[in-house]
Write an enzyme that holds these catalytic residues in place. Sequence first.
Site, PDB file in Angstrom:
ATOM      1  N   ASP A  19     -20.866  96.785   5.436  1.00  0.00           N
ATOM      2  CA  ASP A  19     -19.346  96.256   5.755  1.00  0.00           C
ATOM      3  C   ASP A  19     -19.159  94.869   5.743  1.00  0.00           C
ATOM      4  O   ASP A  19     -20.241  94.064   6.215  1.00  0.00           O
ATOM      5  CB  ASP A  19     -18.830  96.984   7.156  1.00  0.00           C
ATOM      6  CG  ASP A  19     -17.451  96.789   7.471  1.00  0.00           C
ATOM      7  OD1 ASP A  19     -16.593  96.640   6.339  1.00  0.00           O
ATOM      8  OD2 ASP A  19     -16.959  97.143   8.549  1.00  0.00           O
ATOM      9  N   TRP A  24     -16.075  88.354   3.602  1.00  0.00           N
ATOM     10  CA  TRP A  24     -16.753  87.258   3.032  1.00  0.00           C
ATOM     11  C   TRP A  24     -16.325  86.808   1.733  1.00  0.00           C
ATOM     12  O   TRP A  24     -16.377  85.591   1.690  1.00  0.00           O
ATOM     13  CB  TRP A  24     -18.095  88.076   2.413  1.00  0.00           C
ATOM     14  CG  TRP A  24     -19.232  87.197   2.057  1.00  0.00           C
ATOM     15  CD1 TRP A  24     -20.422  86.808   2.599  1.00  0.00           C
ATOM     16  CD2 TRP A  24     -19.613  86.744   0.440  1.00  0.00           C
ATOM     17  NE1 TRP A  24     -21.159  85.945   1.834  1.00  0.00           N
ATOM     18  CE2 TRP A  24     -20.602  86.208   0.769  1.00  0.00           C
ATOM     19  CE3 TRP A  24     -18.806  87.235  -0.504  1.00  0.00           C
ATOM     20  CZ2 TRP A  24     -21.051  85.724  -0.695  1.00  0.00           C
ATOM     21  CZ3 TRP A  24     -19.418  86.554  -1.639  1.00  0.00           C
ATOM     22  CH2 TRP A  24     -20.543  85.793  -1.679  1.00  0.00           C
ATOM     23  N   HIS A  36     -17.584  92.615  -3.119  1.00  0.00           N
ATOM     24  CA  HIS A  36     -18.270  93.650  -3.404  1.00  0.00           C
ATOM     25  C   HIS A  36     -19.398  93.555  -4.518  1.00  0.00           C
ATOM     26  O   HIS A  36     -20.416  94.125  -4.274  1.00  0.00           O
ATOM     27  CB  HIS A  36     -17.274  94.873  -3.932  1.00  0.00           C
ATOM     28  CG  HIS A  36     -16.323  95.394  -2.885  1.00  0.00           C
ATOM     29  ND1 HIS A  36     -16.818  95.519  -1.787  1.00  0.00           N
ATOM     30  CD2 HIS A  36     -14.643  95.549  -3.169  1.00  0.00           C
ATOM     31  CE1 HIS A  36     -15.545  95.936  -1.145  1.00  0.00           C
ATOM     32  NE2 HIS A  36     -14.368  95.770  -1.931  1.00  0.00           N
ATOM     33  N   GLU A  66     -12.296 107.941   2.756  1.00  0.00           N
ATOM     34  CA  GLU A  66     -11.002 107.142   3.138  1.00  0.00           C
ATOM     35  C   GLU A  66     -10.761 105.955   2.142  1.00  0.00           C
ATOM     36  O   GLU A  66      -9.725 105.285   2.390  1.00  0.00           O
ATOM     37  CB  GLU A  66     -11.133 106.583   4.747  1.00  0.00           C
ATOM     38  CG  GLU A  66     -11.020 107.835   5.696  1.00  0.00           C
ATOM     39  CD  GLU A  66     -12.382 108.788   5.570  1.00  0.00           C
ATOM     40  OE1 GLU A  66     -13.571 108.180   5.325  1.00  0.00           O
ATOM     41  OE2 GLU A  66     -12.211 109.970   5.874  1.00  0.00           O
ATOM     42  N   ASN A  67     -11.948 105.567   1.523  1.00  0.00           N
ATOM     43  CA  ASN A  67     -11.541 104.292   0.628  1.00  0.00           C
ATOM     44  C   ASN A  67     -10.486 104.379  -0.417  1.00  0.00           C
ATOM     45  O   ASN A  67     -10.161 103.445  -0.866  1.00  0.00           O
ATOM     46  CB  ASN A  67     -12.971 103.665   0.134  1.00  0.00           C
ATOM     47  CG  ASN A  67     -13.911 103.316   1.298  1.00  0.00           C
ATOM     48  OD1 ASN A  67     -15.158 103.078   0.926  1.00  0.00           O
ATOM     49  ND2 ASN A  67     -13.109 102.574   2.284  1.00  0.00           N
TER      50      ASN A  67
HETATM   51  C1  FPP Z   1     -17.092  97.578   2.836  1.00  0.00           C
HETATM   52  O1  FPP Z   1     -16.554  96.046   2.912  1.00  0.00           O
HETATM   53  C2  FPP Z   1     -17.864  97.945   1.800  1.00  0.00           C
HETATM   54  C3  FPP Z   1     -17.278  98.889   0.729  1.00  0.00           C
HETATM   55  C4  FPP Z   1     -16.364  99.777   1.078  1.00  0.00           C
HETATM   56  C5  FPP Z   1     -17.947  98.960  -0.457  1.00  0.00           C
HETATM   57  C6  FPP Z   1     -19.605  98.881  -0.425  1.00  0.00           C
HETATM   58  C7  FPP Z   1     -20.076  98.613  -1.738  1.00  0.00           C
HETATM   59  C8  FPP Z   1     -20.875  97.914  -1.843  1.00  0.00           C
HETATM   60  C9  FPP Z   1     -21.953  97.049  -0.793  1.00  0.00           C
HETATM   61  C10 FPP Z   1     -21.411  97.601  -3.118  1.00  0.00           C
HETATM   62  C11 FPP Z   1     -22.027  98.576  -4.064  1.00  0.00           C
HETATM   63  C12 FPP Z   1     -23.116  99.295  -3.330  1.00  0.00           C
HETATM   64  C13 FPP Z   1     -23.825  99.980  -4.362  1.00  0.00           C
HETATM   65  C14 FPP Z   1     -25.033 100.705  -3.965  1.00  0.00           C
HETATM   66  C15 FPP Z   1     -23.656 100.091  -5.831  1.00  0.00           C
HETATM   67  P1  FPP Z   1     -14.958  96.087   3.162  1.00  0.00           P
HETATM   68  O2  FPP Z   1     -14.521  96.059   1.800  1.00  0.00           O
HETATM   69  O3  FPP Z   1     -14.657  96.950   3.985  1.00  0.00           O
HETATM   70  O4  FPP Z   1     -14.977  94.637   3.784  1.00  0.00           O
HETATM   71  P2  FPP Z   1     -13.997  94.119   5.085  1.00  0.00           P
HETATM   72  O5  FPP Z   1     -14.131  95.065   6.090  1.00  0.00           O
HETATM   73  O6  FPP Z   1     -14.297  92.758   5.080  1.00  0.00           O
HETATM   74  O7  FPP Z   1     -12.692  94.281   4.282  1.00  0.00           O
END
Ligand code: FPP
Length: 241
Positions: A19, A24, A36, A66-67
């Site tokens: 997360d 970031w 990402h 949920e995404n």
């Molecule tokens: C959460 O950060 C992250 C995600 C919903 C996506 C996770 C994906 C990756 C780390 C990249 C790809 C991974 C692989 C295995 C190919 P957020 O967007 O919720 O961050 P925030 O809470 O700061 O908004």
Amino acid sequence: MPQSNSDSIGPSHVAIIMDGNGRWAQARGRPRLYGHHAGAKRVREIVEACPDLGVKYLTVFAFSTENWKRTQAEVSGLMTLFRRYISRESRALVENGIRVRFIGDRIRLDETLVRLMDDLELMTADNDRVHLTIALNYGGRDEVARATKRLARDVAAGRLDPEAVDAETLAKYLDTYVLPDPDLVIRTSGEARISNFLLWQSAYAEYEFIDTLWPDFTGDEFARVVGDYAVRDRRYGAVPG
Ligand code: FPP
């Protein structure tokens, strides 16, 4: 510092809620997808750190059920990222002995992505150095509901005696049926929630909530968190002896 004890062995299965990518990126005045992409780069470093730490199984939460509620631009950007990640990383994953599996419901994922996922699972099927599981369109409740549907079908078809159903039976219908339960679940970015991740499987897991945003989570910090686990005393509900 907790006392070291006879249970001082490292976790065999670590699960991570990655997360903080969005924040970031935002802190750098960049779009969320930039975060990402930075987050995806971290995955390789963490996978590569596993063998030295005795971590045999690593499960990462890449996209939750949920995404889909995120903007269309972010969702399609993430799907493109997953396709590219698999295409670009597959060779290194095969050569480095990483066995890759995907968990989650593939029904909503596009055909090209599902084909890449199937191919990567097949290409890495003989590997055993690290078992990397990527949760994609995954939700714990959704997984239990899908498992229950399959179990009910087996009961209806007379293949399964309902009186014989217990926790072990249901576990066999989960996406994770070949994996051990996670010993340690890490969530980055300071949020102390489990967000529907491995609900059933984490019944006895230890949790670590880390302030670091995922794109800043290094192999060294991973090693420290794994090391901290080794000095904890897991009792699984038993009275200390
Ligand atoms: C959460 O950060 C992250 C995600 C919903 C996506 C996770 C994906 C990756 C780390 C990249 C790809 C991974 C692989 C295995 C190919 P957020 O967007 O919720 O961050 P925030 O809470 O700061 O908004």
